[in-house]
Structures are given as structure tokens and as C-alpha cells.
Design a protein around this motif. Structure first.
Motif, PDB file in Angstrom:
ATOM      1  N   GLY A 147     107.436 -51.737  56.267  1.00 58.04           N
ATOM      2  CA  GLY A 147     108.198 -51.783  57.503  1.00 58.04           C
ATOM      3  C   GLY A 147     108.329 -50.391  58.083  1.00 58.04           C
ATOM      4  N   GLU A 148     109.557 -49.949  58.286  1.00 58.12           N
ATOM      5  CA  GLU A 148     109.811 -48.621  58.850  1.00 58.12           C
ATOM      6  C   GLU A 148     110.140 -47.589  57.769  1.00 58.12           C
ATOM      7  N   LEU A 149     109.968 -47.964  56.512  1.00 59.55           N
ATOM      8  CA  LEU A 149     110.236 -47.052  55.395  1.00 59.55           C
ATOM      9  C   LEU A 149     108.924 -46.653  54.730  1.00 59.55           C
ATOM     10  N   ILE A 150     108.761 -45.355  54.519  1.00 56.24           N
ATOM     11  CA  ILE A 150     107.542 -44.829  53.892  1.00 56.24           C
ATOM     12  C   ILE A 150     107.930 -43.926  52.730  1.00 56.24           C
ATOM     13  N   THR A 151     107.254 -44.102  51.614  1.00 55.99           N
ATOM     14  CA  THR A 151     107.429 -43.194  50.480  1.00 55.99           C
ATOM     15  C   THR A 151     106.092 -42.527  50.176  1.00 55.99           C
ATOM     16  N   ALA A 152     106.158 -41.279  49.740  1.00 52.44           N
ATOM     17  CA  ALA A 152     104.946 -40.539  49.371  1.00 52.44           C
ATOM     18  C   ALA A 152     105.228 -39.757  48.097  1.00 52.44           C
ATOM     19  N   LYS A 153     104.310 -39.867  47.147  1.00 49.30           N
ATOM     20  CA  LYS A 153     104.449 -39.149  45.885  1.00 49.30           C
ATOM     21  C   LYS A 153     103.120 -38.484  45.543  1.00 49.30           C
ATOM     22  N   ALA A 154     103.199 -37.281  44.966  1.00 49.64           N
ATOM     23  CA  ALA A 154     101.975 -36.562  44.611  1.00 49.64           C
ATOM     24  C   ALA A 154     102.271 -35.565  43.501  1.00 49.64           C
ATOM     25  N   ASN A 155     101.234 -35.265  42.721  1.00 50.66           N
ATOM     26  CA  ASN A 155     101.313 -34.244  41.679  1.00 50.66           C
ATOM     27  C   ASN A 155     100.076 -33.353  41.787  1.00 50.66           C
ATOM     28  N   PHE A 156     100.301 -32.040  41.828  1.00 54.59           N
ATOM     29  CA  PHE A 156      99.189 -31.098  41.912  1.00 54.59           C
ATOM     30  C   PHE A 156      99.671 -29.710  41.494  1.00 54.59           C
ATOM     31  N   ASN A 157      98.742 -28.777  41.376  1.00 51.72           N
ATOM     32  CA  ASN A 157      99.071 -27.400  41.009  1.00 51.72           C
ATOM     33  C   ASN A 157      98.714 -26.447  42.147  1.00 51.72           C
ATOM     34  N   ILE A 158      99.448 -25.337  42.234  1.00 47.63           N
ATOM     35  CA  ILE A 158      99.044 -24.247  43.120  1.00 47.63           C
ATOM     36  C   ILE A 158      98.929 -22.965  42.293  1.00 47.63           C
ATOM     37  N   ALA A 159      97.945 -22.140  42.634  1.00 50.30           N
ATOM     38  CA  ALA A 159      97.728 -20.874  41.936  1.00 50.30           C
ATOM     39  C   ALA A 159      98.676 -19.832  42.518  1.00 50.30           C
ATOM     40  N   ARG A 160      99.700 -19.458  41.779  1.00 47.56           N
ATOM     41  CA  ARG A 160     100.791 -18.634  42.314  1.00 47.56           C
ATOM     42  C   ARG A 160     100.334 -17.285  42.855  1.00 47.56           C
ATOM     43  N   LYS A 161      99.301 -16.676  42.264  1.00 45.11           N
ATOM     44  CA  LYS A 161      98.883 -15.337  42.692  1.00 45.11           C
ATOM     45  C   LYS A 161      98.266 -15.334  44.086  1.00 45.11           C
ATOM     46  N   LYS A 162      97.789 -16.491  44.545  1.00 48.33           N
ATOM     47  CA  LYS A 162      97.238 -16.569  45.900  1.00 48.33           C
ATOM     48  C   LYS A 162      98.320 -16.309  46.943  1.00 48.33           C
ATOM     49  N   TRP A 163      99.561 -16.595  46.573  1.00 41.90           N
ATOM     50  CA  TRP A 163     100.693 -16.360  47.485  1.00 41.90           C
ATOM     51  C   TRP A 163     101.533 -15.160  47.019  1.00 41.90           C
ATOM     52  N   LYS A 164     100.952 -14.311  46.179  1.00 37.99           N
ATOM     53  CA  LYS A 164     101.618 -13.096  45.664  1.00 37.99           C
ATOM     54  C   LYS A 164     102.930 -13.398  44.943  1.00 37.99           C
ATOM     55  N   ILE A 165     102.952 -14.508  44.222  1.00 44.11           N
ATOM     56  CA  ILE A 165     104.087 -14.822  43.350  1.00 44.11           C
ATOM     57  C   ILE A 165     103.696 -14.258  41.987  1.00 44.11           C
ATOM     58  N   ASP A 166     103.791 -12.940  41.872  1.00 44.11           N
ATOM     59  CA  ASP A 166     103.127 -12.264  40.751  1.00 44.11           C
ATOM     60  C   ASP A 166     103.966 -11.188  40.057  1.00 44.11           C
ATOM     61  N   PHE A 167     105.267 -11.220  40.281  1.00 47.36           N
ATOM     62  CA  PHE A 167     106.207 -10.336  39.591  1.00 47.36           C
ATOM     63  C   PHE A 167     106.223  -8.907  40.126  1.00 47.36           C
ATOM     64  N   HIS A 168     105.204  -8.469  40.842  1.00 46.64           N
ATOM     65  CA  HIS A 168     105.181  -7.113  41.386  1.00 46.64           C
ATOM     66  C   HIS A 168     105.830  -7.099  42.760  1.00 46.64           C
ATOM     67  N   GLU A 169     106.742  -6.177  42.964  1.00 47.93           N
ATOM     68  CA  GLU A 169     107.432  -6.106  44.243  1.00 47.93           C
ATOM     69  C   GLU A 169     106.502  -5.646  45.363  1.00 47.93           C
ATOM     70  N   LYS A 170     105.553  -4.793  45.042  1.00 43.33           N
ATOM     71  CA  LYS A 170     104.570  -4.318  46.020  1.00 43.33           C
ATOM     72  C   LYS A 170     103.189  -4.438  45.393  1.00 43.33           C
ATOM     73  N   PRO A 171     102.175  -4.773  46.202  1.00 42.76           N
ATOM     74  CA  PRO A 171     100.838  -4.977  45.633  1.00 42.76           C
ATOM     75  C   PRO A 171     100.278  -3.775  44.880  1.00 42.76           C
ATOM     76  N   ASN A 172     100.668  -2.557  45.270  1.00 43.64           N
ATOM     77  CA  ASN A 172     100.102  -1.364  44.643  1.00 43.64           C
ATOM     78  C   ASN A 172     100.967  -0.798  43.513  1.00 43.64           C
ATOM     79  N   ASP A 173     102.107  -1.403  43.289  1.00 52.24           N
ATOM     80  CA  ASP A 173     102.979  -0.924  42.215  1.00 52.24           C
ATOM     81  C   ASP A 173     102.342  -1.204  40.853  1.00 52.24           C
ATOM     82  N   TRP A 174     102.558  -0.281  39.918  1.00 51.24           N
ATOM     83  CA  TRP A 174     102.138  -0.557  38.544  1.00 51.24           C
ATOM     84  C   TRP A 174     103.360  -0.412  37.658  1.00 51.24           C
TER      85      TRP A 174
END
Length: 199
Positions: A147-174
Motif C-alpha cells: 500500500g502506502e508503506l514501504i520498508t527497505a533493509k540492506a547490509n553492506f560494508n564501506i571502506a573507512r579510509k576512503k572517507w578519511k575515517i583513519d584516526f589521523h587528524e590531518k592527512p600529513n600528520d605522523w
């Protein structure tokens, strides 16, 4: 005269398509993203939405979708105490992870939803933007319309480093400590979508 008739018919056709196509708003109270990541232990939590919609064609087939995720409502769920969860939540909001003060929202623009051989299962393609960085992702989703109700479910992975979710505050920091911690975190974030749409 023929050209005028053609233009009128084209305008009428486009107008009819626009009316026939439907958009279903996301129920932000019932919808959420569940996330999980492997570290030395395991962390899991949820992200809530601030807005979303799913478009259907005139033939009642899913066509496209758009979402805005409220990153300030990202919470961990794996610690038993509020204090324990707060420590993880603060780290998730930091520059080395999702940098929430600078990027309070993330977006997903679904550009294509294609049928698969399995009933009610669709191949979804879209652009995911986190921290101002956009990458295309693809995954299968179970989309059921009643009817007018829709449900959507999904499971997948994302590679965190592609979005700079990598623990370093700045890309050049060591930072040796940050580098070690980064190595201890799995490369992929496991995502589960649990969405509800309706008029």
C-alpha cells in the motif's frame, strides 16, 4: 501546427509523468543506520536521519532516493554505562574519525535502483558523502511496498579510509600512537539499513 501539437502532447506527457511519479517520505522516527566495526574488541551503534525520501515510478517501481544523516545523533551501543558510551561517542565525533563539528551531516543520493532475479531485492547505486568526501557505493536492498508503506533493509560494508575515517587528524600528520590504533581497527565498517517510508 504539427509542431505546436507535438509540443502540447510532450508537455502533457511530462506533466502526467510528474503527477504519476510518487515520493514517499522517510519516517525518521522508525528508520536508522546500524554500524559495527571490529577493533581489539567490537564497537557498534546507530546513526539517525534528519530527512529522506524514496521516489517511485508511475508503474510502482522504486526509482531513486535521497537521505540526510544527522551525524550528531551517532551513538555507540556496546558499552553498558552512559559514561562508557560517551567516551566512544566523543572519539567518533573527533577530527580523526567523523569530525562532526565541521561535518554535522552526511548524505546519500541514490541514482539507480535496478531489479535483480530475486523478488523484492534490488541493486542500489548511489553517492555517499561523509566529511565532504563523495564516493559511489553499490549494494543489494530488500524493498517491500504494501500500500502506502514501504520498508527497505540492506547490509553492506564501506571502506573507512576512503572517507578519511583513519584516526589521523590531518592527512600529513605522523603520530605513532594513532598509527598503531589505526592498524588495530578493521578496514571496513559494517552497515545495516532499517528504513521505513510512508505518506
Amino acid at each position: 501546427m504539427t509542431n505546436k501539437i507535438t509540443i502540447i502532447l510532450l508537455v502533457c506527457s511530462l506533466s502526467f509523468s510528474a503527477v504519476a511519479q510518487k515520493s514517499y517520505p522517510l519516517d525518521i522516527k522508525k528508520s536508522k543506520i546500524l554500524w559495527k566495526i571490529e577493533t581489539v574488541g567490537k564497537h557498534n551503534g546507530q546513526i539517525l536521519f534528519s530527512w529522506g525520501k524514496l521516489d517511485y515510478t508511475a508503474k510502482s517501481e522504486p526509482l531513486a532516493a535521497s537521505f540526510i544523516m544527522d551525524m550528531d545523533k551517532m551513538t555507540s551501543l556496546d558499552r553498558p554505562t552512559e559514561k562508557g558510551r560517551a567516551g566512544i561517542d566523543n572519539e567518533l565525533r573527533s577530527k580523526g574519525f567523523f569530525d562532526v563539528p565541521v561535518y554535522p551531516t552526511a548524505t546519500m543520493v541514490v541514482k539507480q535502483i535496478l531489479k535483480t532475479p530475486t523478488p523484492n531485492v534490488f541493486r542500489v547505486t548511489g553517492d555517499l558523502t561523509i566529511k565532504g568526501i563523495t564516493h559511489s557505493i553499490e549494494f543489494n536492498a530488500a524493498i517491500v511496498k504494501k500500500g502506502e508503506l514501504i520498508t527497505a533493509k540492506a547490509n553492506f560494508n564501506i571502506a573507512r579510509k576512503k572517507w578519511k575515517i583513519d584516526f589521523h587528524e590531518k592527512p600529513n600528520d605522523w603520530d605513532f600512537t594513532a598509527a598503531i590504533k589505526n592498524k588495530m581497527i578493521d578496514e571496513d565498517i559494517q552497515i545495516s539499513l532499517d528504513l521505513t517510508f510512508g505518506k
